[in-house]
Scaffold this active site. Structure first.
Site, PDB file in Angstrom:
ATOM      1  N   ARG A  77       4.361  -8.475  -0.688  1.00 28.22           N
ATOM      2  CA  ARG A  77       3.931  -7.347  -1.510  1.00 28.22           C
ATOM      3  C   ARG A  77       4.958  -6.227  -1.347  1.00 28.22           C
ATOM      4  O   ARG A  77       5.011  -5.568  -0.322  1.00 28.22           O
ATOM      5  CB  ARG A  77       2.527  -6.878  -1.100  1.00 28.22           C
ATOM      6  N   HIS A 114      -2.938  -1.018  -5.474  1.00 37.26           N
ATOM      7  CA  HIS A 114      -2.922  -0.057  -4.370  1.00 37.26           C
ATOM      8  C   HIS A 114      -1.876   1.018  -4.650  1.00 37.26           C
ATOM      9  O   HIS A 114      -0.894   1.187  -3.931  1.00 37.26           O
ATOM     10  CB  HIS A 114      -2.668  -0.718  -3.019  1.00 37.26           C
ATOM     11  N   GLU A 151     -11.068  -0.271  -4.148  1.00 38.24           N
ATOM     12  CA  GLU A 151     -10.350   0.287  -3.004  1.00 38.24           C
ATOM     13  C   GLU A 151      -9.089   0.985  -3.485  1.00 38.24           C
ATOM     14  O   GLU A 151      -8.803   1.051  -4.680  1.00 38.24           O
ATOM     15  CB  GLU A 151     -10.001  -0.816  -1.999  1.00 38.24           C
ATOM     16  N   ASP A 179       0.828  -1.210   0.000  1.00 38.06           N
ATOM     17  CA  ASP A 179       0.000   0.000   0.000  1.00 38.06           C
ATOM     18  C   ASP A 179       0.865   1.263   0.000  1.00 38.06           C
ATOM     19  O   ASP A 179       0.668   2.172   0.819  1.00 38.06           O
ATOM     20  CB  ASP A 179      -0.939   0.017   1.209  1.00 38.06           C
ATOM     21  N   ASN A 207     -17.501  -5.972  -0.956  1.00 36.85           N
ATOM     22  CA  ASN A 207     -16.723  -5.492   0.189  1.00 36.85           C
ATOM     23  C   ASN A 207     -16.648  -3.977   0.293  1.00 36.85           C
ATOM     24  O   ASN A 207     -16.767  -3.416   1.370  1.00 36.85           O
ATOM     25  CB  ASN A 207     -15.305  -6.051   0.116  1.00 36.85           C
TER      26      ASN A 207
END
Length: 316
Positions: free
Chosen positions: A290, A257, A193, A14, A156
């Protein structure tokens, strides 16, 4: 400089990079999900070796005591602001984590050494799972953009937009910009998101991430005429296809992200995370692979972003 090592920073998901007054500031989710760290460097490449300074740690109990996710560092009207999401526990209830959005502010010149003040939860009309807040300036106004569950809509999270009254208080009625509707937005989980905004020529763009956080994770795109009212949902356009996806040839999986920054020479830079493997034991959320990656991107003749393909792991 147009080439950087890939990954740039390992074990940081992120990722968010802010360029401010000649310095680059980096903040991201740490694998332990227990603190907020900031790095600073004079160059993008320098962030890889920059010391990580912890500016806040999760509480022992309460709404900010678990799963500290997706922080972003902004400088809003002379004040440093960190947005992040937190939960009261790691439990999943009714199919979702329990995250809400929070803000910290710092009035010092240096966000690495200054005092950070907790401003509490950022309230929205729906009290539900919410996260991934970001800020941008457009039409001379401060905007707050985030992902949140609407109990009336399957899936979600959806993307929401509102104007800011203060850096930690929204103003007026938010609008929903996007909900998962295409197959590529609903692989594993139905998710919109991680939004990020960028202006180019006569359009404002919002990128976002969709689907589960494994190899299905990918980026979508919204855009609007720069003169149009952002709070009118009909003014927005949405790409029917993803704009940045896994590359099996380059062994890059689940890119997304993202955030945007500018390189030292003014080039547009995509900041994102991705894994170099698909074999994950257990929940992909708790896999630390990640890594933060960056790449230059360009614009086509029609003024649309061309993110290309996530490049393979490499060193400079």
């Amino acid at each position: 400089m147009s080439h950087w090592p890939n990954p740039l920073i390992e074990r940081r998901a992120d990722p968010f990079i802010l360029r401010h007054r000649g310095s680059y500031y980096f903040i991201a989710s740490v694998p332990e999900y227990d603190r907020l760290e900031i790095r600073r460097a004079a160059t993008l490449a320098g962030l890889a070796q920059a010391a990580a300074v912890t500016v806040w740690r999760k509480h022992a109990h309460g709404p900010m005591s678990a799963l500290i996710w997706a922080p972003e560092l902004h400088h809003i009207d002379g004040q440093w602001v960190i947005y992040f999401a937190a939960a009261p526990s790691p439990e999943i209830k009714a199919g979702l984590f329990q995250h809400r959005m929070f803000a910290l502010t710092c009035d010092a010149n240096d966000p690495l050494t200054g005092e950070w003040v907790e401003r509490g939860q950022i309230r929205t009309p729906i009290d539900s799972f919410s996260l991934d807040a970001t800020h941008f300036v457009h039409q001379g106004k401060n905007w707050y953009l985030w992902a949140q569950k609407d109990p009336a809509i399957p899936g979600n999270s959806n993307l929401w937009l509102a104007q800011l009254a203060t850096p930690w208080q929204i103003s007026g009625q938010p609008i929903m910009l996007s909900r998962p509707q295409y197959e590529w937005e609903c692989a594993g989980f139905s998710v919109n998101e991680g939004p990020a905004a960028i202006r180019h020529q006569q359009r404002l763009f919002i990128s976002y991430s969709a689907s589960a956080t494994d190899e299905n994770y990918c980026m979508g795109l919204l855009w609007i005429d720069a003169a149009a009212d952002p709070l009118v949902a009909a003014n927005w356009h949405k790409s029917a296809a993803p704009v940045f996806t896994s590359s099996w040839d380059n062994r890059q999986y689940g890119p997304g992200h993202n955030s945007f920054t500018r390189g030292e020479n003014g080039e547009d830079v995509l900041v994102y995370h991705a894994r170099s493997y698909t074999e994950i034991d257990g929940d992909p959320l708790y896999d630390p692979g990640r890594h933060t990656r960056i790449k230059r991107f360009d614009w086509d003749a029609d003024g649309m972003p061309q993110f290309g393909t996530p490049p393979a792991d490499s060193v400079m």
